[in-house]
Design an enzyme around this catalytic site. Structure first.
Site, PDB file in Angstrom:
ATOM      1  N   ASP A  10       0.849  -1.203   0.000  1.00 24.93           N
ATOM      2  CA  ASP A  10       0.000   0.000   0.000  1.00 24.93           C
ATOM      3  C   ASP A  10       0.883   1.251   0.000  1.00 24.93           C
ATOM      4  O   ASP A  10       2.045   1.199   0.421  1.00 24.93           O
ATOM      5  CB  ASP A  10      -0.870  -0.081   1.271  1.00 24.93           C
ATOM      6  CG  ASP A  10      -1.684   1.176   1.517  1.00 24.93           C
ATOM      7  OD1 ASP A  10      -2.128   1.812   0.537  1.00 24.93           O
ATOM      8  OD2 ASP A  10      -1.884   1.509   2.705  1.00 24.93           O
ATOM      9  N   ASP A  12      -0.350   5.028   0.907  1.00 28.32           N
ATOM     10  CA  ASP A  12      -0.638   5.917   2.045  1.00 28.32           C
ATOM     11  C   ASP A  12      -0.586   5.140   3.359  1.00 28.32           C
ATOM     12  O   ASP A  12      -1.288   4.145   3.529  1.00 28.32           O
ATOM     13  CB  ASP A  12      -2.013   6.568   1.868  1.00 28.32           C
ATOM     14  CG  ASP A  12      -2.075   7.403   0.606  1.00 28.32           C
ATOM     15  OD1 ASP A  12      -1.257   8.316   0.469  1.00 28.32           O
ATOM     16  OD2 ASP A  12      -2.930   7.119  -0.262  1.00 28.32           O
ATOM     17  N   ASP A 145      -2.003  -0.515   6.017  1.00 28.51           N
ATOM     18  CA  ASP A 145      -2.285  -0.023   7.378  1.00 28.51           C
ATOM     19  C   ASP A 145      -3.781  -0.003   7.706  1.00 28.51           C
ATOM     20  O   ASP A 145      -4.145   0.179   8.862  1.00 28.51           O
ATOM     21  CB  ASP A 145      -1.719   1.399   7.559  1.00 28.51           C
ATOM     22  CG  ASP A 145      -2.358   2.388   6.610  1.00 28.51           C
ATOM     23  OD1 ASP A 145      -2.379   2.124   5.384  1.00 28.51           O
ATOM     24  OD2 ASP A 145      -2.865   3.430   7.079  1.00 28.51           O
TER      25      ASP A 145
HETATM   26  N1  UMP Z   1      -7.886   8.591   2.780  1.00 26.31           N
HETATM   27  C1  UMP Z   1      -8.756   9.584   3.123  1.00 26.31           C
HETATM   28  N2  UMP Z   1      -8.943   9.863   4.440  1.00 26.31           N
HETATM   29  C2  UMP Z   1      -8.296   9.193   5.406  1.00 26.31           C
HETATM   30  C3  UMP Z   1      -7.395   8.189   5.043  1.00 26.31           C
HETATM   31  C4  UMP Z   1      -7.219   7.909   3.709  1.00 26.31           C
HETATM   32  O1  UMP Z   1      -9.356  10.197   2.264  1.00 26.31           O
HETATM   33  O2  UMP Z   1      -8.479   9.477   6.567  1.00 26.31           O
HETATM   34  C5  UMP Z   1      -7.709   8.285   1.356  1.00 26.31           C
HETATM   35  C6  UMP Z   1      -6.387   8.707   0.823  1.00 26.31           C
HETATM   36  C7  UMP Z   1      -6.113   7.748  -0.278  1.00 26.31           C
HETATM   37  C8  UMP Z   1      -6.853   6.523   0.166  1.00 26.31           C
HETATM   38  O3  UMP Z   1      -6.681   8.183  -1.494  1.00 26.31           O
HETATM   39  O4  UMP Z   1      -7.811   6.913   1.131  1.00 26.31           O
HETATM   40  C9  UMP Z   1      -5.882   5.562   0.766  1.00 26.31           C
HETATM   41  O5  UMP Z   1      -6.405   4.323   0.768  1.00 26.31           O
HETATM   42  P1  UMP Z   1      -5.464   3.062   0.929  1.00 26.31           P
HETATM   43  O6  UMP Z   1      -4.898   2.718  -0.414  1.00 26.31           O
HETATM   44  O7  UMP Z   1      -4.351   3.435   1.895  1.00 26.31           O
HETATM   45  O8  UMP Z   1      -6.381   2.031   1.471  1.00 26.31           O
END
Ligand code: UMP
Length: 197
Positions: A10, A12, A145
Site C-alpha cells: 500500500d 498511504d 495499514d
Molecule cells: N484517505 C482519506 N482519508 C483518510 C485516510 C485515507 O481520504 O483518513 C484516502 C487517501 C487515499 C486513500 O486516497 O484513502 C488511501 O487508501 P489506501 O490505499 O491506503 O487504502
C-alpha cells in the site's frame, strides 16, 4: 509455489506518511482550530475523528488532502523506499504498489504517479495498481495499514499484514499479523517466511 511471491504494498500509511503530512498541513491551514495529535488518532478515517471533535472539522481535513500538491509532497515513512527497493530485488519476489485513489481524483491520481517516479524511479510506474477494491487483486501478501479491507472477494488470495500506523495501534486486528516499521529488518523475516510456503 509455481510463481514468484507477489507482495502488494500500500502507499498511504505504508510508503508515504499521509497522517503526518495531513496534520502538519492542517495546522498550517487552520491554526486556530483544534487538531488531533498523532498519538491520539483513532480509526482509519481522519475526517470522522475530526468531525466528532467539532462539527465542520471533517470538511477541513478533506480540504487539506484535496489540495494540489498534497499527495505529491507526502514524506516517506522512514525506511520505506529503501526497503521496497530491496524487497523488489529479492529472488522469487514480485512487488506491486497497491493504492486506492480519492474520488476527488483531480490531483491525487497524477500525484501518486509523480511520487512513485520521484522516490522510486520510472521503472516503478509499471508496478502501480490503482483500485478501490484490493480484494480482487491477486497477490500473496498485502501490506496495508487499513485494518479492515473488504470488497467483492470474501476470501482474497492475499494474507493481510497490517502495517502499524498511529490510527491502528489500539485496533483489534482479529488475529492478523503486524509489521511495525521498515527500519528494524523484521520485514525481511516476514517475507522469507512467506517465500517458504
Ligand atoms: N484517505 C482519506 N482519508 C483518510 C485516510 C485515507 O481520504 O483518513 C484516502 C487517501 C487515499 C486513500 O486516497 O484513502 C488511501 O487508501 P489506501 O490505499 O491506503 O487504502
Amino acid at each position: 509455489r509455481q510463481s514468484n511471491l507477489r507482495v502488494l504494498v500500500d502507499m498511504d500509511g505504508v510508503l508515504c506518511d499521509f497522517e503526518l503530512y495531513l496534520l502538519e498541513s492542517y495546522k498550517q491551514k487552520y491554526p486556530n482550530e483544534p487538531c488531533i495529535e498523532l498519538q491520539d488518532r483513532e480509526g482509519f478515517w481522519v475526517k470522522d475523528q475530526y468531525e466528532k471533535l467539532k462539527e465542520g472539522l471533517g470538511a477541513n481535513c478533506v480540504n487539506v488532502h484535496n489540495c494540489k500538491g498534497f499527495f505529491k509532497n507526502l514524506p516517506e515513512i522512514p525506511g520505506s523506499i529503501e526497503a521496497v527497493k530491496e524487497l523488489s530485488q529479492m529472488e522469487n519476489v514480485d512487488v506491486f504498489l497497491c493504492t486506492s485513489p480519492l474520488n476527488y481524483y483531480k490531483y491525487c491520481m497524477q500525484e501518486k504517479y509523480a511520487w512513485v517516479e520521484k522516490h522510486l524511479g520510472k521503472n516503478w510506474l509499471e508496478k502501480i495498481i490503482i483500485t478501490k477494491d484490493k480484494t480482487v487483486v491477486n497477490g500473496h501478501v498485502l501490506i496495508d495499514d487499513k485494518p479492515n479491507i473488504t470488497g467483492a472477494m470474501l476470501q482474497p488470495s492475499w494474507e493481510h499484514i497490517v502495517f502499524t500506523s498511529c490510527h491502528n495501534t489500539g485496533t483489534n486486528l482479529h488475529g492478523k499479523r503486524r509489521l511495525d516499521n521498515w527500519t528494524d529488518g523484521t520485514w525481511r523475516d516476514l517475507i522469507e517466511e512467506f517465500k517458504k510456503r
